[in-house]
Design a protein around this motif. Structure first.
Motif, PDB file in Angstrom:
ATOM      1  N   ASN A 197       0.559  -1.370   0.033  1.00 46.65           N
ATOM      2  CA  ASN A 197      -0.053   0.041   0.109  1.00 46.65           C
ATOM      3  C   ASN A 197       0.730   1.249   0.163  1.00 46.65           C
ATOM      4  O   ASN A 197       0.412   2.329  -0.755  1.00 46.65           O
ATOM      5  N   ALA A 198       2.003   1.271   0.615  1.00 50.43           N
ATOM      6  CA  ALA A 198       2.772   2.561   0.735  1.00 50.43           C
ATOM      7  C   ALA A 198       3.606   2.575  -0.497  1.00 50.43           C
ATOM      8  O   ALA A 198       3.669   3.735  -1.086  1.00 50.43           O
ATOM      9  N   ALA A 253      15.351   6.513  -3.943  1.00 51.60           N
ATOM     10  CA  ALA A 253      15.751   5.810  -2.832  1.00 51.60           C
ATOM     11  C   ALA A 253      14.902   5.104  -1.980  1.00 51.60           C
ATOM     12  O   ALA A 253      15.129   3.942  -1.326  1.00 51.60           O
ATOM     13  N   CYS A 254      14.005   5.827  -1.414  1.00 51.83           N
ATOM     14  CA  CYS A 254      12.873   5.354  -0.560  1.00 51.83           C
ATOM     15  C   CYS A 254      12.197   4.248  -0.977  1.00 51.83           C
ATOM     16  O   CYS A 254      11.696   3.262  -0.453  1.00 51.83           O
ATOM     17  N   LEU A 255      11.888   4.158  -2.377  1.00 53.41           N
ATOM     18  CA  LEU A 255      11.021   3.262  -2.832  1.00 53.41           C
ATOM     19  C   LEU A 255      11.876   1.917  -3.008  1.00 53.41           C
ATOM     20  O   LEU A 255      11.386   0.776  -2.951  1.00 53.41           O
ATOM     21  N   MET A 256      13.266   2.302  -3.282  1.00 54.71           N
ATOM     22  CA  MET A 256      13.990   1.085  -3.368  1.00 54.71           C
ATOM     23  C   MET A 256      13.995   0.398  -2.123  1.00 54.71           C
ATOM     24  O   MET A 256      14.119  -1.036  -1.693  1.00 54.71           O
ATOM     25  N   ALA A 257      14.329   0.846  -0.848  1.00 50.92           N
ATOM     26  CA  ALA A 257      14.242   0.538   0.253  1.00 50.92           C
ATOM     27  C   ALA A 257      12.877   0.057   0.769  1.00 50.92           C
ATOM     28  O   ALA A 257      13.060  -1.285   1.394  1.00 50.92           O
ATOM     29  N   LEU A 258      11.863   0.459   0.226  1.00 48.40           N
ATOM     30  CA  LEU A 258      10.620  -0.005   0.549  1.00 48.40           C
ATOM     31  C   LEU A 258      10.315  -1.596  -0.192  1.00 48.40           C
ATOM     32  O   LEU A 258       9.978  -2.655   0.220  1.00 48.40           O
ATOM     33  N   ALA A 299      10.606  -7.442  -0.248  1.00 49.49           N
ATOM     34  CA  ALA A 299      11.216  -8.516  -0.725  1.00 49.49           C
ATOM     35  C   ALA A 299      11.584  -9.804   0.407  1.00 49.49           C
ATOM     36  O   ALA A 299      11.306 -10.911   0.309  1.00 49.49           O
ATOM     37  N   MET A 300      12.077  -8.956   1.673  1.00 45.94           N
ATOM     38  CA  MET A 300      12.433  -9.680   2.629  1.00 45.94           C
ATOM     39  C   MET A 300      11.291 -10.358   3.510  1.00 45.94           C
ATOM     40  O   MET A 300      11.098 -11.526   3.800  1.00 45.94           O
ATOM     41  N   VAL A 301      10.109  -9.496   3.422  1.00 45.98           N
ATOM     42  CA  VAL A 301       8.901 -10.096   3.997  1.00 45.98           C
ATOM     43  C   VAL A 301       8.257 -11.192   3.488  1.00 45.98           C
ATOM     44  O   VAL A 301       7.891 -12.180   3.771  1.00 45.98           O
ATOM     45  N   LYS A 302       8.400 -11.271   1.948  1.00 41.17           N
ATOM     46  CA  LYS A 302       7.799 -12.284   1.267  1.00 41.17           C
ATOM     47  C   LYS A 302       8.732 -13.537   1.551  1.00 41.17           C
ATOM     48  O   LYS A 302       8.128 -14.381   1.552  1.00 41.17           O
TER      49      LYS A 302
END
Length: 206
Positions: free
Chosen positions: A138-139, A179-184, A189-192
């Protein structure tokens, strides 16, 4: 002094409240216990019935007190609440627990073993990861929409947006925002991966 037969124990992180009665219902003990005092206190008592609300850490304390020879009964807090007779505080809660545990129609919660709690923790952890995945998606959608970039609903739309972020070639996205979007995206990916691992652990238990 009459022997304590029933105790209402209001548990907390550091200060516990004890309300104990004898077979006639007369109050024998009302006192606070620090966490380190709980087991030594109950170790000295003859076996009795101990009522505890089934809240955080209740199963741990239930197992510990059963190991000392006591009969521990856990109760849903909503079933104990009607027995609170005065302003809500630890002493009143312990008294209410003590009264509730003696009621013949009271419903009790079985004490969970460490293994049962581990399974419950696994499912709750997976649910947390799923909520985090939804929040991250959503973010990402909301942030990109601020720059006029939208995609269809569902997994395909998300993958389209993630591909756009990974490419980093859309001039509509300023460098700081990218840069913010890359972090999100990395967090997503980690949560998946964590959800997949949780799924594997669930399947291994069946």
């Amino acid at each position: 002094m009459q022997e304590i037969t029933t105790i209402g124990l209001d548990i907390a992180k550091s200060v516990f409240q004890v309300h104990g009665i004898d077979v006639s219902g007369a109050v024998i003990v009302r006192r606070q216990l620090r966490r380190r005092q709980v087991l030594p206190f109950f170790r000295k008592l003859p076996a009795c019935v101990i009522g505890i609300e089934a809240c955080a850490t209740a199963h741990h304390w239930g197992r510990e007190l059963v190991a000392l020879g006591h009969e521990v009964k856990l109760m849903p807090p909503r079933y104990v609440k009607p027995y609170v007779k005065r302003n809500k505080n630890d002493a009143a809660d312990a008294e209410a627990i003590c009264e509730a545990v003696t009621r013949p129609t009271m419903r009790f919660v079985p004490i969970k073993s460490p293994e049962q709690q581990s399974v419950l923790m696994l499912h709750r952890t997976r649910q947390l990861f799923v909520r985090q995945r939804t929040a991250l998606i959503n973010a990402i959608r909301a942030h990109l929409a601020e720059f006029g970039i939208v995609a269809g609903v569902g997994r395909n739309g998300v993958e389209t947006l993630l591909g756009l972020i990974a490419e980093g070639e859309d001039d509509r996205i300023p460098p700081a925002a990218h840069a913010c979007l890359m972090a999100l995206a990395a967090q997503l990916a980690m949560v998946k991966r964590q959800i997949l691992e949780a799924d594997r652990r669930v399947l291994r238990r069946f």
